[in-house]
Design a protein around this motif. Sequence first.
Motif, short mmCIF file in Angstrom:
data_model
loop_
_atom_site.label_atom_id
_atom_site.label_comp_id
_atom_site.label_asym_id
_atom_site.label_seq_id
_atom_site.Cartn_x
_atom_site.Cartn_y
_atom_site.Cartn_z
N VAL A 69 0.83 -1.20 0.00
CA VAL A 69 0.00 0.00 0.00
C VAL A 69 0.87 1.26 0.00
CG1 VAL A 69 -1.67 1.33 1.35
CG2 VAL A 69 -1.95 -1.15 1.10
N ALA A 70 1.94 1.22 0.79
CA ALA A 70 2.85 2.38 0.84
C ALA A 70 3.46 2.64 -0.53
CB ALA A 70 3.94 2.13 1.88
N PHE A 71 3.86 1.59 -1.23
CA PHE A 71 4.43 1.75 -2.56
C PHE A 71 3.43 2.37 -3.53
CE2 PHE A 71 5.05 0.05 -6.86
CZ PHE A 71 6.33 0.51 -7.12
N ALA A 72 2.20 1.82 -3.53
CA ALA A 72 1.18 2.32 -4.46
C ALA A 72 0.81 3.77 -4.17
CB ALA A 72 -0.06 1.43 -4.38
N LEU A 73 0.78 4.15 -2.90
CA LEU A 73 0.44 5.53 -2.54
C LEU A 73 1.58 6.50 -2.86
CD1 LEU A 73 -1.38 4.99 0.88
CD2 LEU A 73 -2.41 5.53 -1.34
N MET A 105 6.13 10.69 -5.95
CA MET A 105 7.58 10.73 -5.85
C MET A 105 8.20 9.80 -6.88
SD MET A 105 8.18 8.57 -2.28
CE MET A 105 7.27 9.76 -1.31
N SER A 106 9.50 9.81 -6.96
CA SER A 106 10.18 8.97 -7.95
C SER A 106 10.01 7.49 -7.62
CB SER A 106 11.67 9.31 -7.98
OG SER A 106 12.29 8.92 -6.77
N LEU A 107 10.23 6.67 -8.64
CA LEU A 107 10.09 5.23 -8.45
C LEU A 107 11.03 4.73 -7.37
CD1 LEU A 107 8.96 2.48 -9.29
CD2 LEU A 107 10.70 2.40 -11.10
N MET A 108 12.28 5.18 -7.38
CA MET A 108 13.25 4.71 -6.39
C MET A 108 12.85 5.12 -4.98
SD MET A 108 15.30 2.88 -8.06
CE MET A 108 16.40 2.57 -6.68
N ALA A 109 12.29 6.33 -4.85
CA ALA A 109 11.84 6.79 -3.53
C ALA A 109 10.68 5.94 -3.04
CB ALA A 109 11.46 8.26 -3.58
N ALA A 110 9.76 5.60 -3.94
CA ALA A 110 8.62 4.76 -3.56
C ALA A 110 9.09 3.37 -3.15
CB ALA A 110 7.64 4.67 -4.73
N ALA A 166 13.10 -7.80 -3.15
CA ALA A 166 13.16 -8.48 -4.45
C ALA A 166 12.21 -7.83 -5.44
CB ALA A 166 12.83 -9.96 -4.28
N ALA A 167 10.98 -7.54 -4.98
CA ALA A 167 10.00 -6.89 -5.87
C ALA A 167 10.50 -5.51 -6.28
CB ALA A 167 8.65 -6.78 -5.15
N GLY A 168 11.07 -4.77 -5.33
CA GLY A 168 11.60 -3.45 -5.64
C GLY A 168 12.78 -3.52 -6.58
N GLY A 169 13.59 -4.56 -6.45
CA GLY A 169 14.75 -4.72 -7.34
C GLY A 169 14.32 -4.93 -8.78
N VAL A 170 13.30 -5.76 -9.00
CA VAL A 170 12.79 -5.98 -10.35
C VAL A 170 12.25 -4.67 -10.93
CG1 VAL A 170 11.05 -7.18 -11.72
CG2 VAL A 170 12.28 -8.41 -9.93
N SER A 171 11.48 -3.97 -10.10
CA SER A 171 10.90 -2.70 -10.56
C SER A 171 11.98 -1.67 -10.90
CB SER A 171 9.96 -2.15 -9.49
OG SER A 171 9.35 -0.95 -9.90
N ALA A 172 13.02 -1.63 -10.07
CA ALA A 172 14.10 -0.67 -10.32
C ALA A 172 14.86 -1.01 -11.59
CB ALA A 172 15.05 -0.66 -9.13
N MET A 173 15.07 -2.30 -11.85
CA MET A 173 15.81 -2.71 -13.05
C MET A 173 15.06 -2.39 -14.33
SD MET A 173 17.76 -6.31 -12.17
CE MET A 173 16.26 -7.16 -11.71
N THR A 174 13.74 -2.55 -14.30
CA THR A 174 12.95 -2.31 -15.51
C THR A 174 12.48 -0.87 -15.62
OG1 THR A 174 10.89 -2.93 -14.41
CG2 THR A 174 12.15 -4.69 -15.48
N GLY A 175 12.46 -0.16 -14.49
CA GLY A 175 11.97 1.21 -14.50
C GLY A 175 10.46 1.32 -14.55
N SER A 176 9.76 0.23 -14.27
CA SER A 176 8.30 0.21 -14.31
C SER A 176 7.74 -0.05 -12.92
CB SER A 176 7.80 -0.86 -15.27
OG SER A 176 6.40 -1.04 -15.15
#
Length: 244
Positions: A62-66, A71-76, A110-120
Amino acid sequence: MTAAKDLDTGLTHETSPGLTPPPVPGPDRADEAPEQPVDMKQAVLDGLGGPSGMVYTTLPVVAFALAVPFMSLMAAIGAAIAIAAALAVFRMWRGEKLMSALGGVFGVAAAGGVSAMTGSANDFFLIGIWASFAGGIVTLLSLLVRRPLTGVIWNAVHGGAHPWREDRPTLLVHDLATLAITAVFAGRFIVRQWLYVADSTAGLAIADTVTGFPLTTLAAVAVVWAFRRSTKRLVKTDTATAQD
């Protein structure tokens, strides 16, 4: 020295004062001890983490989605990991095991790592989507080969010595329990994959919450039911026979 008579053999042997006579060998009944049923309800509840488990798994998502819209993807991603870490510290303070408490942190990282690598931002949910797909395939295959996964696990927990597949009612309940798990995995995959294709990060977060812990609880009810029926039919029957 005094003489003591063995009541079983009729022989006498000498003992010293103050010493206990040697024990008389008797039949070894270790192999005849009945198997004690395993409390699978408690085991499943422990694995789910109880009602608090839903909070632990939901808050970082929920924190990530909000955070993503503001803010930037990395901050989220950092915010989600920070909340997961704070929850882990709280869980350890409550006395939970280290690896159990840190499991959520590893998953979010792990989920954040995938998101950071793809930028999505949507790729934050990618591991969960494909884990549901894999789980559905495994449980479905276990049904097709007539070895439902819950039955295999139940038998392994109880020593692997029960003819559970030859007992039709037991096989049936494990078919149903495994089918319920397959349905949960399939439902998660279909809903989340559809939202992923629709590029709805908020929808993915909601689906992650709705199809996560609640559906897992429903599947757990089916598993507990199957395990209890199996134990009642096989383990307790064997125990009663051994006592007779």
